[in-house]
Design a protein around this motif. Structure first.
Motif, PDB file in Angstrom:
ATOM      1  N   MET A 261       5.053  13.790   4.905  1.00  0.00           N
ATOM      2  CA  MET A 261       4.632  15.175   4.822  1.00  0.00           C
ATOM      3  C   MET A 261       3.428  15.435   3.949  1.00  0.00           C
ATOM      4  O   MET A 261       3.693  15.362   2.703  1.00  0.00           O
ATOM      5  CB  MET A 261       5.882  16.080   4.238  1.00  0.00           C
ATOM      6  CG  MET A 261       6.981  16.198   5.456  1.00  0.00           C
ATOM      7  SD  MET A 261       8.375  17.320   5.034  1.00  0.00           S
ATOM      8  CE  MET A 261       8.512  17.268   3.373  1.00  0.00           C
ATOM      9  N   MET A 262       2.109  15.201   4.367  1.00  0.00           N
ATOM     10  CA  MET A 262       0.991  15.271   3.546  1.00  0.00           C
ATOM     11  C   MET A 262       0.053  16.230   4.418  1.00  0.00           C
ATOM     12  O   MET A 262       0.182  16.258   5.571  1.00  0.00           O
ATOM     13  CB  MET A 262       0.410  13.817   3.635  1.00  0.00           C
ATOM     14  CG  MET A 262       1.075  13.035   2.940  1.00  0.00           C
ATOM     15  SD  MET A 262       0.304  11.103   2.698  1.00  0.00           S
ATOM     16  CE  MET A 262       0.304  10.510   4.395  1.00  0.00           C
TER      17      MET A 262
ATOM     18  N   ALA B 219      11.141  12.909   2.229  1.00  0.00           N
ATOM     19  CA  ALA B 219      12.207  13.698   1.842  1.00  0.00           C
ATOM     20  C   ALA B 219      12.828  14.457   3.255  1.00  0.00           C
ATOM     21  O   ALA B 219      13.885  15.284   3.016  1.00  0.00           O
ATOM     22  CB  ALA B 219      11.670  15.119   1.026  1.00  0.00           C
ATOM     23  N   LYS B 220      12.301  13.905   4.592  1.00  0.00           N
ATOM     24  CA  LYS B 220      12.583  14.619   5.589  1.00  0.00           C
ATOM     25  C   LYS B 220      13.983  13.852   5.960  1.00  0.00           C
ATOM     26  O   LYS B 220      13.836  12.626   6.509  1.00  0.00           O
ATOM     27  CB  LYS B 220      11.598  14.457   6.605  1.00  0.00           C
ATOM     28  CG  LYS B 220      10.384  15.373   6.765  1.00  0.00           C
ATOM     29  CD  LYS B 220       9.674  15.324   7.757  1.00  0.00           C
ATOM     30  CE  LYS B 220      10.154  15.780   9.159  1.00  0.00           C
ATOM     31  NZ  LYS B 220      10.292  17.313   9.392  1.00  0.00           N
TER      32      LYS B 220
ATOM     33  N   ASP C 206      -0.920  13.947   8.569  1.00  0.00           N
ATOM     34  CA  ASP C 206       0.279  13.765   7.941  1.00  0.00           C
ATOM     35  C   ASP C 206       1.110  12.182   8.272  1.00  0.00           C
ATOM     36  O   ASP C 206       0.091  11.590   9.221  1.00  0.00           O
ATOM     37  CB  ASP C 206       1.573  14.756   8.775  1.00  0.00           C
ATOM     38  CG  ASP C 206       1.873  14.460  10.124  1.00  0.00           C
ATOM     39  OD1 ASP C 206       1.254  13.471  10.861  1.00  0.00           O
ATOM     40  OD2 ASP C 206       2.230  15.464  10.760  1.00  0.00           O
ATOM     41  N   GLY C 207       2.159  11.811   7.890  1.00  0.00           N
ATOM     42  CA  GLY C 207       2.554  10.426   8.205  1.00  0.00           C
ATOM     43  C   GLY C 207       2.476   9.910   9.594  1.00  0.00           C
ATOM     44  O   GLY C 207       2.262   8.766  10.068  1.00  0.00           O
ATOM     45  N   TYR C 208       2.884  10.969  10.424  1.00  0.00           N
ATOM     46  CA  TYR C 208       3.174  10.646  11.973  1.00  0.00           C
ATOM     47  C   TYR C 208       2.152  10.409  12.367  1.00  0.00           C
ATOM     48  O   TYR C 208       1.806   9.373  13.186  1.00  0.00           O
ATOM     49  CB  TYR C 208       3.934  11.928  12.718  1.00  0.00           C
ATOM     50  CG  TYR C 208       5.364  12.427  12.107  1.00  0.00           C
ATOM     51  CD1 TYR C 208       6.305  11.618  12.473  1.00  0.00           C
ATOM     52  CD2 TYR C 208       5.365  13.409  11.697  1.00  0.00           C
ATOM     53  CE1 TYR C 208       7.643  11.893  12.264  1.00  0.00           C
ATOM     54  CE2 TYR C 208       6.765  13.886  11.415  1.00  0.00           C
ATOM     55  CZ  TYR C 208       7.669  13.061  11.616  1.00  0.00           C
ATOM     56  OH  TYR C 208       9.122  13.657  11.281  1.00  0.00           O
TER      57      TYR C 208
ATOM     58  N   LEU D 177       0.992  -1.077  -0.110  1.00  0.00           N
ATOM     59  CA  LEU D 177      -0.050   0.112   0.010  1.00  0.00           C
ATOM     60  C   LEU D 177       0.734   1.286   0.120  1.00  0.00           C
ATOM     61  O   LEU D 177       1.913   1.370   0.909  1.00  0.00           O
ATOM     62  CB  LEU D 177      -1.038   0.141   1.229  1.00  0.00           C
ATOM     63  CG  LEU D 177      -1.704   1.338   1.541  1.00  0.00           C
ATOM     64  CD1 LEU D 177      -2.599   1.607   0.375  1.00  0.00           C
ATOM     65  CD2 LEU D 177      -2.506   1.151   2.970  1.00  0.00           C
ATOM     66  N   ILE D 178       0.725   1.947  -0.898  1.00  0.00           N
ATOM     67  CA  ILE D 178       1.505   3.373  -1.250  1.00  0.00           C
ATOM     68  C   ILE D 178       0.617   4.384  -0.897  1.00  0.00           C
ATOM     69  O   ILE D 178      -0.469   4.832  -1.421  1.00  0.00           O
ATOM     70  CB  ILE D 178       2.169   3.491  -2.448  1.00  0.00           C
ATOM     71  CG1 ILE D 178       2.936   2.242  -3.026  1.00  0.00           C
ATOM     72  CG2 ILE D 178       2.941   4.857  -2.582  1.00  0.00           C
ATOM     73  CD1 ILE D 178       3.100   2.325  -4.280  1.00  0.00           C
ATOM     74  N   ILE D 179       1.069   5.230   0.177  1.00  0.00           N
ATOM     75  CA  ILE D 179       0.069   6.168   0.767  1.00  0.00           C
ATOM     76  C   ILE D 179       1.022   7.562   0.494  1.00  0.00           C
ATOM     77  O   ILE D 179       2.070   7.779   1.029  1.00  0.00           O
ATOM     78  CB  ILE D 179      -0.157   6.343   2.053  1.00  0.00           C
ATOM     79  CG1 ILE D 179      -0.938   4.975   2.452  1.00  0.00           C
ATOM     80  CG2 ILE D 179      -0.994   7.652   2.559  1.00  0.00           C
ATOM     81  CD1 ILE D 179      -1.381   4.670   4.005  1.00  0.00           C
ATOM     82  N   ASP D 180       0.500   8.395  -0.550  1.00  0.00           N
ATOM     83  CA  ASP D 180       1.645   9.590  -1.122  1.00  0.00           C
ATOM     84  C   ASP D 180       0.456  10.567  -1.576  1.00  0.00           C
ATOM     85  O   ASP D 180      -0.306  10.137  -2.324  1.00  0.00           O
ATOM     86  CB  ASP D 180       2.674   9.244  -1.461  1.00  0.00           C
ATOM     87  CG  ASP D 180       3.707  10.452  -1.781  1.00  0.00           C
ATOM     88  OD1 ASP D 180       3.327  11.422  -2.015  1.00  0.00           O
ATOM     89  OD2 ASP D 180       4.590   9.855  -1.634  1.00  0.00           O
TER      90      ASP D 180
END
Length: 120
Positions: A56-57, A85-86, A61-63, A6-9
């Motif tokens: 970063m979304m 990219a972090k 966010d991803g966190y 599963l790609i979440i972006d």
């Protein structure tokens, strides 16, 4: 057995690139352009073997998404690999401390990604 990733972006260009690479390496891919959508897909699809999570979304966010996944008993065992990219000093440690199972920086090193995926 083929693994389903599963790609979440939120960036469809990243989804396209990651999907193309993974499909060429015989992975199945499911995609989501937001964390809530990705979490819903993860909850409804037991075939998913790993998640590639952008950090970063907008909106969620991803966190926050990783915390939700890791606190949900039904999906907590699915490995979450932060793809971000972090890449400043300390970012990898922070992301892993937040619950990610692995960390890959952008631009993605395909060999490194495949090595990480092979561990799960």
């Amino acid at each position: 057995m083929r693994k389903t990733i599963l790609i979440i972006d939120d960036d469809t260009r990243n989804i396209f690139a990651l999907s193309a690479v993974l499909r060429a390496k015989h992975f199945d891919c499911i995609t989501a352009t937001s964390a809530p959508e990705g979490i819903a897909l993860l909850r409804s699809n037991q075939q998913i073997t790993a998640v590639l999570m952008d950090i970063m979304m907008p909106d969620m966010d991803g966190y926050e998404a990783i915390k939700i996944i890791k606190n949900d008993v039904a999906i907590a065992s699915v490995p979450v690999i932060a793809v971000t990219a972090k890449a400043m000093q300390g970012d990898e440690t922070k992301i892993l401390d937040e619950g990610a199972d692995a960390y890959i920086s952008k631009p993605v090193d395909v060999d490194k990604l495949l090595k990480v995926l092979s561990q799960f």
